[in-house]
Scaffold this motif. Structure first.
Motif, PDB file in Angstrom:
ATOM      1  N   VAL A  80       0.564  -5.983   7.137  1.00  0.00           N
ATOM      2  CA  VAL A  80      -0.535  -5.487   7.972  1.00  0.00           C
ATOM      3  C   VAL A  80      -1.743  -5.094   7.135  1.00  0.00           C
ATOM      4  CG1 VAL A  80      -1.252  -3.711   9.619  1.00  0.00           C
ATOM      5  CG2 VAL A  80       1.021  -4.726   9.796  1.00  0.00           C
ATOM      6  N   PHE A  81      -1.523  -4.370   6.036  1.00  0.00           N
ATOM      7  CA  PHE A  81      -2.628  -3.773   5.299  1.00  0.00           C
ATOM      8  C   PHE A  81      -2.941  -4.431   3.952  1.00  0.00           C
ATOM      9  CE2 PHE A  81      -0.668  -0.368   7.858  1.00  0.00           C
ATOM     10  CZ  PHE A  81      -1.752  -0.009   8.645  1.00  0.00           C
ATOM     11  N   ILE A  82      -1.932  -4.798   3.182  1.00  0.00           N
ATOM     12  CA  ILE A  82      -2.156  -5.210   1.798  1.00  0.00           C
ATOM     13  C   ILE A  82      -2.412  -6.703   1.660  1.00  0.00           C
ATOM     14  CG2 ILE A  82      -1.159  -5.281  -0.518  1.00  0.00           C
ATOM     15  CD1 ILE A  82       0.371  -2.731   0.142  1.00  0.00           C
ATOM     16  N   GLN A  83      -1.476  -7.522   2.096  1.00  0.00           N
ATOM     17  CA  GLN A  83      -1.587  -8.962   1.895  1.00  0.00           C
ATOM     18  C   GLN A  83      -2.840  -9.581   2.519  1.00  0.00           C
ATOM     19  OE1 GLN A  83       0.316 -10.706  -0.095  1.00  0.00           O
ATOM     20  NE2 GLN A  83      -0.785 -12.601   0.293  1.00  0.00           N
ATOM     21  N   SER A 113     -10.018  -3.880  -0.390  1.00  0.00           N
ATOM     22  CA  SER A 113      -8.670  -3.414  -0.066  1.00  0.00           C
ATOM     23  C   SER A 113      -8.507  -2.995   1.387  1.00  0.00           C
ATOM     24  CB  SER A 113      -8.280  -2.229  -0.966  1.00  0.00           C
ATOM     25  OG  SER A 113      -8.299  -2.585  -2.330  1.00  0.00           O
ATOM     26  N   THR A 114      -9.606  -2.870   2.132  1.00  0.00           N
ATOM     27  CA  THR A 114      -9.500  -2.272   3.467  1.00  0.00           C
ATOM     28  C   THR A 114     -10.183  -3.061   4.579  1.00  0.00           C
ATOM     29  OG1 THR A 114     -11.491  -0.935   3.022  1.00  0.00           O
ATOM     30  CG2 THR A 114      -9.356   0.064   2.512  1.00  0.00           C
ATOM     31  N   ARG A 115     -10.824  -4.171   4.279  1.00  0.00           N
ATOM     32  CA  ARG A 115     -11.658  -4.795   5.317  1.00  0.00           C
ATOM     33  C   ARG A 115     -10.905  -5.744   6.236  1.00  0.00           C
ATOM     34  NH1 ARG A 115     -15.358  -8.589   1.320  1.00  0.00           N
ATOM     35  NH2 ARG A 115     -13.655  -9.694   0.295  1.00  0.00           N
ATOM     36  N   VAL A 119      -2.843  -7.303  12.499  1.00  0.00           N
ATOM     37  CA  VAL A 119      -2.179  -6.468  13.502  1.00  0.00           C
ATOM     38  C   VAL A 119      -0.993  -7.180  14.144  1.00  0.00           C
ATOM     39  CG1 VAL A 119      -4.246  -5.138  14.007  1.00  0.00           C
ATOM     40  CG2 VAL A 119      -3.818  -7.251  15.257  1.00  0.00           C
ATOM     41  N   LEU A 120      -0.899  -8.489  13.979  1.00  0.00           N
ATOM     42  CA  LEU A 120       0.207  -9.231  14.572  1.00  0.00           C
ATOM     43  C   LEU A 120       1.549  -8.865  13.946  1.00  0.00           C
ATOM     44  CD1 LEU A 120      -1.376 -12.797  14.920  1.00  0.00           C
ATOM     45  CD2 LEU A 120      -1.191 -11.004  16.645  1.00  0.00           C
ATOM     46  N   ARG A 121       1.520  -8.343  12.707  1.00  0.00           N
ATOM     47  CA  ARG A 121       2.771  -7.945  12.056  1.00  0.00           C
ATOM     48  C   ARG A 121       3.044  -6.456  12.202  1.00  0.00           C
ATOM     49  NH1 ARG A 121       5.191 -11.777   8.838  1.00  0.00           N
ATOM     50  NH2 ARG A 121       6.937 -10.330   9.042  1.00  0.00           N
ATOM     51  N   PHE A 122       2.354  -5.811  13.113  1.00  0.00           N
ATOM     52  CA  PHE A 122       2.581  -4.391  13.366  1.00  0.00           C
ATOM     53  C   PHE A 122       4.024  -4.106  13.802  1.00  0.00           C
ATOM     54  CE2 PHE A 122       2.224  -0.384  15.740  1.00  0.00           C
ATOM     55  CZ  PHE A 122       1.535   0.389  14.816  1.00  0.00           C
ATOM     56  N   PRO A 123       4.688  -5.021  14.526  1.00  0.00           N
ATOM     57  CA  PRO A 123       6.102  -4.772  14.876  1.00  0.00           C
ATOM     58  C   PRO A 123       6.999  -4.491  13.673  1.00  0.00           C
ATOM     59  CG  PRO A 123       5.255  -6.558  16.213  1.00  0.00           C
ATOM     60  CD  PRO A 123       4.184  -6.234  15.199  1.00  0.00           C
ATOM     61  N   TYR A 153       7.864   8.045  -0.539  1.00  0.00           N
ATOM     62  CA  TYR A 153       7.490   6.763   0.054  1.00  0.00           C
ATOM     63  C   TYR A 153       5.983   6.540  -0.055  1.00  0.00           C
ATOM     64  CZ  TYR A 153       7.122   2.726   3.001  1.00  0.00           C
ATOM     65  OH  TYR A 153       6.851   1.454   3.443  1.00  0.00           O
ATOM     66  N   GLY A 154       5.210   7.614  -0.010  1.00  0.00           N
ATOM     67  CA  GLY A 154       3.777   7.481  -0.285  1.00  0.00           C
ATOM     68  C   GLY A 154       3.538   6.924  -1.677  1.00  0.00           C
ATOM     69  N   SER A 155       4.318   7.405  -2.648  1.00  0.00           N
ATOM     70  CA  SER A 155       4.232   6.856  -4.004  1.00  0.00           C
ATOM     71  C   SER A 155       4.634   5.387  -4.021  1.00  0.00           C
ATOM     72  CB  SER A 155       5.140   7.652  -4.954  1.00  0.00           C
ATOM     73  OG  SER A 155       4.736   9.007  -5.041  1.00  0.00           O
ATOM     74  N   ALA A 156       5.638   5.038  -3.214  1.00  0.00           N
ATOM     75  CA  ALA A 156       6.099   3.649  -3.155  1.00  0.00           C
ATOM     76  C   ALA A 156       5.006   2.725  -2.638  1.00  0.00           C
ATOM     77  CB  ALA A 156       7.336   3.552  -2.259  1.00  0.00           C
ATOM     78  N   VAL A 157       4.275   3.176  -1.619  1.00  0.00           N
ATOM     79  CA  VAL A 157       3.184   2.365  -1.071  1.00  0.00           C
ATOM     80  C   VAL A 157       2.100   2.147  -2.124  1.00  0.00           C
ATOM     81  CG1 VAL A 157       1.325   2.308   0.642  1.00  0.00           C
ATOM     82  CG2 VAL A 157       3.620   3.031   1.316  1.00  0.00           C
ATOM     83  N   VAL A 158       1.801   3.189  -2.900  1.00  0.00           N
ATOM     84  CA  VAL A 158       0.818   3.061  -3.977  1.00  0.00           C
ATOM     85  C   VAL A 158       1.300   2.048  -5.009  1.00  0.00           C
ATOM     86  CG1 VAL A 158      -0.359   4.269  -5.862  1.00  0.00           C
ATOM     87  CG2 VAL A 158      -0.095   5.382  -3.640  1.00  0.00           C
ATOM     88  N   ILE A 159       2.587   2.092  -5.351  1.00  0.00           N
ATOM     89  CA  ILE A 159       3.151   1.156  -6.322  1.00  0.00           C
ATOM     90  C   ILE A 159       2.999  -0.281  -5.827  1.00  0.00           C
ATOM     91  CG2 ILE A 159       5.316   0.362  -7.369  1.00  0.00           C
ATOM     92  CD1 ILE A 159       6.181   3.309  -7.518  1.00  0.00           C
ATOM     93  N   VAL A 160       3.347  -0.515  -4.564  1.00  0.00           N
ATOM     94  CA  VAL A 160       3.242  -1.867  -4.000  1.00  0.00           C
ATOM     95  C   VAL A 160       1.785  -2.338  -3.999  1.00  0.00           C
ATOM     96  CG1 VAL A 160       3.540  -3.234  -1.901  1.00  0.00           C
ATOM     97  CG2 VAL A 160       5.309  -1.631  -2.595  1.00  0.00           C
ATOM     98  N   TYR A 161       0.885  -1.455  -3.570  1.00  0.00           N
ATOM     99  CA  TYR A 161      -0.535  -1.814  -3.545  1.00  0.00           C
ATOM    100  C   TYR A 161      -1.037  -2.184  -4.936  1.00  0.00           C
ATOM    101  CZ  TYR A 161      -5.547  -0.928  -3.805  1.00  0.00           C
ATOM    102  OH  TYR A 161      -6.898  -1.031  -4.080  1.00  0.00           O
ATOM    103  N   CYS A 162      -0.651  -1.390  -5.915  1.00  0.00           N
ATOM    104  CA  CYS A 162      -1.129  -1.635  -7.286  1.00  0.00           C
ATOM    105  C   CYS A 162      -0.589  -2.951  -7.835  1.00  0.00           C
ATOM    106  CB  CYS A 162      -0.721  -0.476  -8.198  1.00  0.00           C
ATOM    107  SG  CYS A 162      -1.611   1.060  -7.873  1.00  0.00           S
ATOM    108  N   ILE A 163       0.666  -3.267  -7.537  1.00  0.00           N
ATOM    109  CA  ILE A 163       1.226  -4.534  -8.009  1.00  0.00           C
ATOM    110  C   ILE A 163       0.464  -5.705  -7.410  1.00  0.00           C
ATOM    111  CG2 ILE A 163       3.253  -6.030  -7.919  1.00  0.00           C
ATOM    112  CD1 ILE A 163       4.981  -3.506  -8.136  1.00  0.00           C
ATOM    113  N   TYR A 164       0.218  -5.657  -6.110  1.00  0.00           N
ATOM    114  CA  TYR A 164      -0.511  -6.747  -5.452  1.00  0.00           C
ATOM    115  C   TYR A 164      -1.952  -6.816  -5.940  1.00  0.00           C
ATOM    116  CZ  TYR A 164       2.882  -8.499  -2.099  1.00  0.00           C
ATOM    117  OH  TYR A 164       3.967  -9.129  -1.524  1.00  0.00           O
TER     118      TYR A 164
END
Length: 262
Positions: A80-83, A113-115, A119-123, A153-164
């Protein structure tokens, strides 16, 4: 504040209008989400489906299901947000649209990173939260454990974002980075299982080389109260180090960028 909320509503409304224009797209996205969770649940079922098997690597079925829930939740965050944003970086560099991004009076990293939203993968997000809630309902979860899991898990999201972001930033030199991100996506598939289910060498790689364990296993351990203090401290430190490192790498890449017209 009202102005920003209005802009957010306009942005989300425009995104929904564009992505829900064809009903088949929404149906396809739902089927993809169901297929993803089906594969994850099938793997868990195979692990615990053997006669007499009640634990795998010290994890019960409900505890392992927590890991699967965090995996699906993370898949949703990525989809939804990163890819949708990271995949546009290489295209912007190739077509020259990155020039316009860098000229805007807003931080370029924040902008790229935000534009975009998918939303189709919101499920995926709802499925992940549902699995976590169902698994936790059969376990002894304390308020402290829930808060610790949320922070980690907030830290996990940051880790995933940084890797991508780090992988996508290499597009400033190599242009096509899709194969590299797909490679990480393949490795990330291992995160649907507790890291203890793998042999020791694989555990080491998934914890200290590619920090996949910190994305799903560590938050699940925190939720059940089985997490040691070392890993609890390491997760936010790794997230902070990766964020600072990718921030520096992004700024270095932008400084090295000579635009499409030069």
């Amino acid at each position: 504040m009202r102005r920003y909320l209005r802009l957010v509503r306009i942005f989300v409304g425009a995104t929904l209008s564009a992505q829900l224009e064809y009903r088949a797209n929404f149906l396809g996205a739902v089927l993809a989400s169901l297929g993803e969770v089906g594969v994850a649940l099938l793997g868990i079922s195979i692990l615990f489906g053997q006669p007499g098997v009640t634990q795998v690597g010290g994890w019960s079925f409900r505890e392992a299901l927590l890991v699967t829930g965090f995996f699906m939740l993370t898949e949703g965050v990525i989809s939804v947000f990163i890819q949708p944003n990271m995949s546009k970086i290489a295209e912007a560099v190739r077509t020259g649209n990155m020039d316009f991004t860098l000229l805007k009076p807003i931080d370029a990293q924040f902008n790229v990173s935000t534009r975009n939203l998918n939303v189709l993968r919101f499920p995926d997000l709802l499925i992940g939260l549902g699995l976590i809630g169902y698994a936790a309902s059969g376990l002894e979860v304390t308020l402290g454990g829930a808060l610790a899991a949320a922070v980690l898990y907030g830290s996990a999201v940051v880790i995933v974002y940084c890797i991508y972001l780090g992988l996508s930033t290499t597009a400033f030199w190599f242009v096509k980075t899709q194969n590299v991100t797909e490679l990480f996506s393949g490795v990330f598939g291992a995160a649907r299982f507790p890291v203890a289910a793998f042999p020791v060498p694989v555990r080491f790689v998934l914890t200290f080389v590619l920090p996949v364990a910190f994305i799903t296993t560590v938050p699940a351990q925190a939720l059940t109260g089985a997490l040691g203090g070392g890993l609890a401290l390491a997760s936010p430190l790794i997230a902070a180090a990766l964020f600072l490192g990718t921030r520096w790498f992004w700024r270095y890449a932008v400084a090295s960028y000579t635009s499409a017209s030069s």
